[in-house]
Each structure stands twice: as C-alpha cells, then as structure tokens.
Design an enzyme around this catalytic site. Structure first.
Site, short mmCIF file in Angstrom:
data_model
loop_
_atom_site.label_atom_id
_atom_site.label_comp_id
_atom_site.label_asym_id
_atom_site.label_seq_id
_atom_site.Cartn_x
_atom_site.Cartn_y
_atom_site.Cartn_z
N ASN A 4 -1.72 5.65 -26.61
CA ASN A 4 -0.29 5.38 -26.59
C ASN A 4 0.39 6.63 -26.03
O ASN A 4 0.50 7.65 -26.73
CB ASN A 4 0.17 5.08 -28.02
CG ASN A 4 1.64 4.73 -28.09
OD1 ASN A 4 2.37 4.80 -27.09
ND2 ASN A 4 2.09 4.36 -29.27
N ARG A 42 -1.27 1.06 -24.73
CA ARG A 42 -0.03 0.39 -25.13
C ARG A 42 0.97 0.54 -23.99
O ARG A 42 1.22 1.65 -23.52
CB ARG A 42 0.52 1.05 -26.38
CG ARG A 42 1.82 0.42 -26.78
CD ARG A 42 2.47 1.14 -27.92
NE ARG A 42 3.68 0.42 -28.27
CZ ARG A 42 4.71 0.98 -28.86
NH1 ARG A 42 4.69 2.26 -29.16
NH2 ARG A 42 5.78 0.28 -29.13
N HIS A 44 7.79 -4.86 -30.19
CA HIS A 44 6.91 -4.87 -31.38
C HIS A 44 5.98 -6.08 -31.38
O HIS A 44 5.49 -6.49 -32.43
CB HIS A 44 7.71 -4.94 -32.70
CG HIS A 44 8.52 -3.72 -33.03
ND1 HIS A 44 9.77 -3.81 -33.61
CD2 HIS A 44 8.27 -2.41 -32.86
CE1 HIS A 44 10.25 -2.60 -33.79
NE2 HIS A 44 9.35 -1.73 -33.33
N GLY A 95 10.12 -0.58 -39.45
CA GLY A 95 9.64 0.80 -39.35
C GLY A 95 10.83 1.63 -38.93
O GLY A 95 11.98 1.28 -39.23
N GLY A 131 11.83 1.79 -35.86
CA GLY A 131 12.44 0.68 -35.14
C GLY A 131 12.21 -0.56 -36.00
O GLY A 131 11.32 -0.57 -36.85
N ARG A 158 19.08 3.48 -34.54
CA ARG A 158 19.70 2.51 -33.61
C ARG A 158 20.62 1.55 -34.37
O ARG A 158 20.29 1.13 -35.49
CB ARG A 158 18.61 1.69 -32.90
CG ARG A 158 17.96 2.45 -31.77
CD ARG A 158 16.80 1.68 -31.18
NE ARG A 158 15.55 2.33 -31.49
CZ ARG A 158 14.36 1.77 -31.38
NH1 ARG A 158 14.24 0.52 -30.98
NH2 ARG A 158 13.27 2.44 -31.66
N MET A 165 13.98 6.20 -44.53
CA MET A 165 14.32 5.26 -45.61
C MET A 165 14.04 5.83 -46.99
O MET A 165 14.77 5.57 -47.94
CB MET A 165 13.54 3.95 -45.39
CG MET A 165 13.85 2.88 -46.39
SD MET A 165 15.63 2.52 -46.53
CE MET A 165 15.81 1.20 -45.34
N ARG A 166 12.96 6.62 -47.13
CA ARG A 166 12.69 7.21 -48.45
C ARG A 166 13.86 8.06 -48.91
O ARG A 166 14.28 8.01 -50.06
CB ARG A 166 11.43 8.10 -48.40
CG ARG A 166 10.16 7.31 -48.50
CD ARG A 166 9.00 8.15 -48.13
NE ARG A 166 9.07 8.49 -46.71
CZ ARG A 166 8.02 8.77 -45.96
NH1 ARG A 166 6.83 8.79 -46.49
NH2 ARG A 166 8.16 9.04 -44.69
N ILE A 193 8.59 0.58 -43.80
CA ILE A 193 9.57 0.17 -44.82
C ILE A 193 9.19 -1.19 -45.41
O ILE A 193 9.17 -1.37 -46.64
CB ILE A 193 10.98 0.12 -44.18
CG1 ILE A 193 11.40 1.52 -43.73
CG2 ILE A 193 12.00 -0.46 -45.16
CD1 ILE A 193 12.63 1.58 -42.83
N GLY A 194 8.84 -2.13 -44.55
CA GLY A 194 8.48 -3.47 -45.02
C GLY A 194 7.29 -3.44 -45.99
O GLY A 194 7.23 -4.22 -46.94
N GLU A 195 6.36 -2.50 -45.76
CA GLU A 195 5.16 -2.43 -46.61
C GLU A 195 5.38 -1.62 -47.88
O GLU A 195 4.70 -1.84 -48.88
CB GLU A 195 4.01 -1.79 -45.82
CG GLU A 195 3.49 -2.64 -44.69
CD GLU A 195 2.59 -1.87 -43.74
OE1 GLU A 195 1.85 -0.97 -44.18
OE2 GLU A 195 2.65 -2.16 -42.52
N GLU A 216 -1.20 -1.85 -35.28
CA GLU A 216 -1.03 -2.12 -33.85
C GLU A 216 -2.20 -1.59 -33.03
O GLU A 216 -2.63 -2.22 -32.06
CB GLU A 216 0.29 -1.52 -33.36
CG GLU A 216 1.48 -2.27 -33.94
CD GLU A 216 2.79 -1.54 -33.77
OE1 GLU A 216 3.45 -1.76 -32.76
OE2 GLU A 216 3.15 -0.75 -34.66
#
Ligand code: AMP
Length: 403
Positions: free
Chosen positions: A7, A95, A184, A214, A216, A245, A287-288, A335-337, A388
């Site tokens: 990547n 990627r 994504h 995440g 993003g 963003r 986020m934390r 974040i989702g996890e 990914e």
C-alpha cells in the site's frame, strides 16, 4: 503460496507478506516519513512460536525507490525474513484507491492497466499517483514477480445509476465521469463475505448494511450480496462524519466560505478534509480521546459523538428503505470494532426496524466475529473485524491463478 501486499502512500509504504495456505502473516512493515530527515522503517517477522520479532531502521530514506529497496532487501535477507529467496514470492498485490469506471474487479497489471490507473489520477489526485509509483517501482525492482491491482472503488461498481448519478448536467458524467464511486470497497467486501460465512448463507442471498468506521468512514447497502449504494461519493469526503472529514454538508458551503471569508479553493479543501469531522467539532480526531473527553464531561465531545452516531443512524434508515428487507447490520474498522458506545447510540430507537442491540453482548470484547443483537430480532447486528490486506492477498492469488 506467498503473496506480498503493498500500500503505497505519498510519504509511506506499508507491506505484508502472507502465507496463503494458512492466511497467515509472515512479515509486516512500514516505511514512514519518506523524504524527511526522520524517516523510519519498521519490519516485523513471524517467528516459529508465532511471536513477531521487530526491527527498526532510522535515518533519512530519500525517496520511494530507496524505501522499496529496503523492503526488498529485508524480505530477501535470512536474518529478517521468512523467505529464503525472493523468488518464493508468487505475486504482489497493490492497493489502488481509484479504479474509476474502468475496473470492476482486481486485475493483473500490464502496460494498459498502468495507463488506465494514470487516466484516473484526476479522480484521486492524492492517492493514485502514489499507488502508481509503487507499481512502477516494484516492476522495476522485481520485474519477474507478477503484480495485481486491487481497487478500493471496484466493489461499488454494481451501484445502479439512480444512486451513482448526481442531479447535475448529464454532460459532466458523459465527458468527465463525474459520479459517485465509493471507497473502502475491499473492507466492505471482506466483512460481507465473513458475515455470510458466519450466517451460514450464500452472500448472494443476503441483504446487508456494512458500516466501516475507522479514521475514514463509510457505509454500504448490499442487495443480494451486491453493493447498491454507499455513502462516499466521487471523492471520500461525503457521507459519514469522519476523523477530520466533514462528511455530508450543503454543497453551497464552499461558496459561502469563499464569498464571506475570502477562502481559496485550497483552503476550503483543507478545511473540509483535514480540519473538520470529529477534529473540527471537538479538537481531536481520535475516537478514544473523544470518548474520554465526553466521559470527563466535555460538552463539545458529547455533541460531536451525537452528530457522529446520528449520521450513521439516518443512513441505516435510508439504506433500510433502499433494501426493503435487511438480514444483518455489520460494524467494522477501528471504531466499529472497538467502540461499543458508538454501536449502541447508532442503533438506539430502531426496534421498529427489528434492530436492537443487547447491551451485555455489545460490551463484551473479542477478536473474532461477534453477534450483538438481542435474541429473537430478525436483523442480526454483527461486529466483524476487517482485514483489507488479507482480502487484497486473496484477490491477488485468485487473479494470478486464473490468469
Ligand atoms: P482505523 O482507521 O480503522 O485504524 O481506526 C482508527 C480509529 O479507531 C481511531 O479514531 C481510533 O481512536 C479508533 N479506535 C481504536 N481503538 C478504539 C477503542 N478501543 N475505542 C474507541 N475507538 C477506538
């Protein structure tokens, strides 16, 4: 079979070497701050006991070419590597952020593909040039290893016109390919497949909403396993609130900023992409930290989290309407996890859609797929860790086997 995933960013190169027979990471690393005085390369290789041994290399790495040379020599060096010879690497998967309308699937890289990626540079001026440089340099350094491009946009190429066309003069689409593309895609595709395995049904029989949160963030609606809508657009700016963003804003906002505050296009671009989102609302994009601030009573952080979760919830509603029937809602990304609070608030009050989170299950930690809905609800709510790099490696393997 061993596959290397690369990547390439504008000042960094990330890589992972996989043993595909066990989907196992053999080595992983990153070259950062390329071109700066404080460049750093970290390389980790898997030892026999499954632990990783870390090596760091500090000192200026002048350009990407030097970066790649370091990577190749680390991978080919018995002291740092798990391969005896680099000929053991069967293929390299890159990627690539933007495949435009040219690529609906991964593709083995040849001159035509390189040209098509180049043609998509206007659609992703920050990402595609770096991705392309990664491809060209690896071709130069290891010309004998086949290479595959895996596009972030490809998964969304099944989106129908009603959701990918903007209501602006049609000529802009015909002449300049102005439309929604979505990003994504590798992550949305990977978690959807994992969810189908978990639910024990073929993906093509499932309607899903995938929520990648995440730095993003984006959501996708999948009908019979195919993407029919997504929140990011022609660029990765639209849709959900992200780390820095803005996500959706009134498209007339830039006119206001230019006319009343005298901002230039470049400044507006920077404001919406780098200074907005959670950072713009409460001063941090992590986020934390935002959750920590809220817990310490910071009102701005509370508002930022409300806006963040409200945007997700309204898109769940929109995509439910688009799909008509929903089998599962999937949370993924850093974040989702890892942020039960965000999952809980995003799904609050959706019982009429048969979506309800079980608070105890939601708060349990775990590494694998977790089901967090209350028993008896028709819609499963799943936490599915994304990967990914592994997905890129799997796609690369499939492409070269079918080539
Ligand atoms: P990603 O881009 O997928 O690596 O995700 C990065 C985001 O995940 C950052 O905003 C992190 O603060 C967030 N994150 C990681 N771990 C946690 C956690 N335990 N709780 C809340 N957010 C987290």
């Amino acid at each position: 079979m061993k596959i290397l995933v690369i990547n390439t960013g504008s000042s960094s190169i990330k890589y992972q070497l996989f043993e595909m027979d066990q989907d196992q990471v053999l080595a992983t690393g990153m070259v950062e701050k390329i071109g700066e005085s404080g460049s750093i390369m970290t390389h980790q290789r898997r030892l026999e006991d499954g632990q990783f041994q870390k090596t760091a290399l500090e000192g200026r790495i002048a350009n990407h070419q030097e970066g790649f040379q370091h990577i190749v020599s680390f991978l080919g060096d018995p002291e740092h590597s798990v391969v005896k010879d680099r000929s053991e690497i069967s293929a390299i998967g890159h990627r690539v952020v933007h495949g435009g309308e040219a690529f609906h699937a991964p593709v083995v890289i040849d001159e035509k593909v390189i040209e098509a990626i180049r043609e998509n540079i206007p659609l992703a001026p920050l990402h595609n040039p770096a991705n392309l440089m990664g491809i060209e340099l690896t071709k130069e350094i290891v010309p004998d290893i086949p290479q595959v491009a895996v596009f972030d946009t490809a998964f969304h190429q099944t989106i129908p016109k009603r959701s990918y066309l903007y209501a602006i003069p049609f000529e802009l689409y015909e002449k300049h390919r102005v439309r929604k593309y979505g990003f994504h895609g590798t992550s949305h595709a990977y978690v959807a497949e994992r969810a189908a395995d978990y639910l024990g049904k073929p993906l093509k029989e499932l309607n899903l909403i995938t929520i990648h949160l995440g730095n993003g963030a984006s959501m996708a609606a999948l009908q019979n396993g195919e993407c029919v809508d997504t929140t990011m657009g022609m660029t990765p700016l639209s849709g959900l609130v992200m780390g820095t963003r803005s996500g959706d804003v009134d498209p007339a906002l830039p006119f206001f900023l230019a006319e009343h505050l005298g901002m230039t296009l470049k400044e507006i671009d920077g404001l919406l992409n780098k200074e907005s989102g959670l950072k713009g609302l409460c001063g941090t994009n992590d986020m934390r930290e935002v959750i920590g601030k809220k817990e310490a009573g910071d009102e701005q952080a509370s508002i930022a989290l409300e806006i963040y979760a409200y945007r997700i919830k309204t898109y769940i509603g929109a995509y439910f309407a688009a799909l008509g029937k929903l089998d599962a809602l999937i949370f993924t990304g850093g974040i989702g996890e890892n942020a039960p609070y965000i999952r809980e608030v995003s799904c609050q009050g959706l019982e009429k859609l048969d979506i309800e989170i079980d608070s105890e299950r939601n708060n349990q930690r775990g590494d694998g797929i977790r089901e967090i809905n209350t028993s008896g609800r028709e819609v499963k709510v799943l936490v599915v860790p994304t990967n990914e790099e592994l997905k890129i490696a799997q796609e690369t393997k499939r492409e070269i086997e079918n080539y």
